[in-house]
Write an enzyme that holds these catalytic residues in place. Structure first.
Site, PDB file in Angstrom:
ATOM      1  CG  ASP A 106      -1.512  -2.704   1.636  1.00  0.00           C
ATOM      2  OD1 ASP A 106      -2.708  -2.837   1.941  1.00  0.00           O
ATOM      3  OD2 ASP A 106      -1.041  -3.127   0.562  1.00  0.00           O
ATOM      4  CG  ASP A 169      -1.752   7.355  -2.750  1.00  0.00           C
ATOM      5  OD1 ASP A 169      -1.048   8.315  -2.375  1.00  0.00           O
ATOM      6  OD2 ASP A 169      -1.477   6.676  -3.744  1.00  0.00           O
TER       7      ASP A 169
END
Length: 390
Positions: A106, A169
């Site tokens: 990620d 985020d």
């Protein structure tokens, strides 16, 4: 309130001699944070505190997305104290993260490497830390989707699934790329971070300054396909921590890029946040959750917003906005101190901020302690103390 102890008492005396007038509660809270961090160092072994479950810390490995926050706090205390013991602690919990600088799962390289290796390099000049942070940034940039001009947030690089997803985020991860672009004179890294930040601004921030957490894009064009709901109440609501991410990260991105669009976005998100936060400045987990005032709060969103508001107050030029943002940040820190600090007793297990909410829809970390909430609370405290002596 708890009595002054150790370095805190000495610091108060030195500041008074210098003619500075720091807030005693802030210094007292700072000493409390240090004591709790000492407890955490003893409790965690070689692990990394993530969030609590029924008051007990879940200890994770150095590859967890939150792993950089604990050593990041240790580096901050070392910078403030210059005590060798804190340097040793910071080094101990920083180094294992290096093994994941080439990870492909990620986008969370910024959270792992900016508060640890980049900060470690700034504070020590250790070239090893610089090398690790730059390698992590280069690997982060591989997630760039050139046609859409964004960085995919989730999924392995060779996996076509989820390649169109971005999350608000991830703005916080741009600081590593922008630091690396500046540190290594790398215009490609700057462009990647700038373009991705602009796409997130254009697709996640609404006209009224509120935000959506997850957006799905067409990977070939960057065109927005749809909004998604993950940690918020709904696709039409406003997750308070996402709002905090935006205030904090857009302010930081503006400092690096000087692109006024990011400063304007930070202001819009701050104005929405302040218009919807309760009178005690501790937001509910979602500003539009259905059962307010009988909803849980999120102290981590408050701490994150407080630190971001302090930064934003220094960036805006309008004196009225400067006062508004700064006063709101101080009131938030003071409310966190009064309402959310742990007791400091052994049963608290080194907890600093209580009443955080990690993932309400999934029932994870609800009304608990979150390590990133502790990090941003410490950061806000240190900013206020530094302001008082400048």
């Amino acid at each position: 309130m708890r009595p002054f102890l150790g370095m805190g008492f000495v610091l108060v005396l030195l500041l008074r001699i210098a003619g500075a007038t720091p807030n005693p509660d802030h210094l007292q809270s700072l000493e409390f944070v240090k004591r709790q961090l000492e407890r955490l160092c003893a409790l965690t072994g070689n692990g990394y505190p993530d969030y609590t479950e029924k008051g007990r810390w879940k200890i994770k490995g150095p590859d967890e997305w939150t792993a950089g926050y604990f050593p990041g706090m240790l580096w901050k205390v070392y910078e403030q104290t210059r005590e060798t013991v804190w340097l040793e602690r910071a080094r101990r919990w920083t180094e294992p993260i290096a093994a994941f600088r080439h990870d492909e799962r990620d986008l969370n390289f910024g959270l792992l490497f900016k508060p640890t290796f980049a900060e470690g390099y700034r504070l020590t000049g250790d070239k090893h830390y610089r090398k690790m942070a730059l390698e992590a940034a280069a690997n982060q940039a591989k997630r760039h989707m050139p046609e859409g001009k964004y960085l995919r947030s989730w999924g392995q690089l060779d996996d076509p699934n989820e390649q169109g997803f971005i999350i608000i985020d991830s703005l916080i991860d741009m600081s590593l790329l922008l630091w690396a672009a500046q540190e290594d004179c790398n215009p490609f890294l700057f462009e990647v971070a700038h373009d991705n930040s602009l796409v997130i601004l254009q697709t996640t921030v609404r006209e009224d300054g509120s935000s959506v957490q997850v957006v799905e894009l067409d990977p070939q064009t960057g065109r927005k396909l749809r909004d998604h709901c993950k940690q918020a109440y709904s696709v039409n609501s406003c997750w308070s921590r996402g709002q905090g991410w935006g205030i904090y990260a857009f302010s930081e991105i503006y400092e690096y890029t000087k692109d006024y669009r990011f400063l304007k976005a930070a202001q819009a998100m701050a104005d929405y946040y302040l218009a919807h936060v309760p009178a005690d400045f501790i937001p509910y987990w979602d500003f539009l959750a259905p059962n307010i005032p009988n909803e849980v709060r999120d102290s981590s969103a408050a701490a994150l917003a407080a630190s971001g508001l302090l930064e934003l107050a220094h960036l805006v030029t309008d004196p009225s906005r400067q006062r508004t943002y700064h006063q709101a940040a101080v009131k938030t820190v003071d409310s966190l101190t009064r309402n959310c600090l742990g007791s400091g007793e052994a049963r608290d297990n080194g907890r600093i901020l209580m009443h955080g909410t990690l993932h309400k829809p999934a029932g994870i970390g609800v009304d608990e302690s979150l390590i990133f909430g502790d990090y941003y609370f410490l950061e806000a405290l240190l900013k206020l103390v530094r302001e008082s002596i400048q």
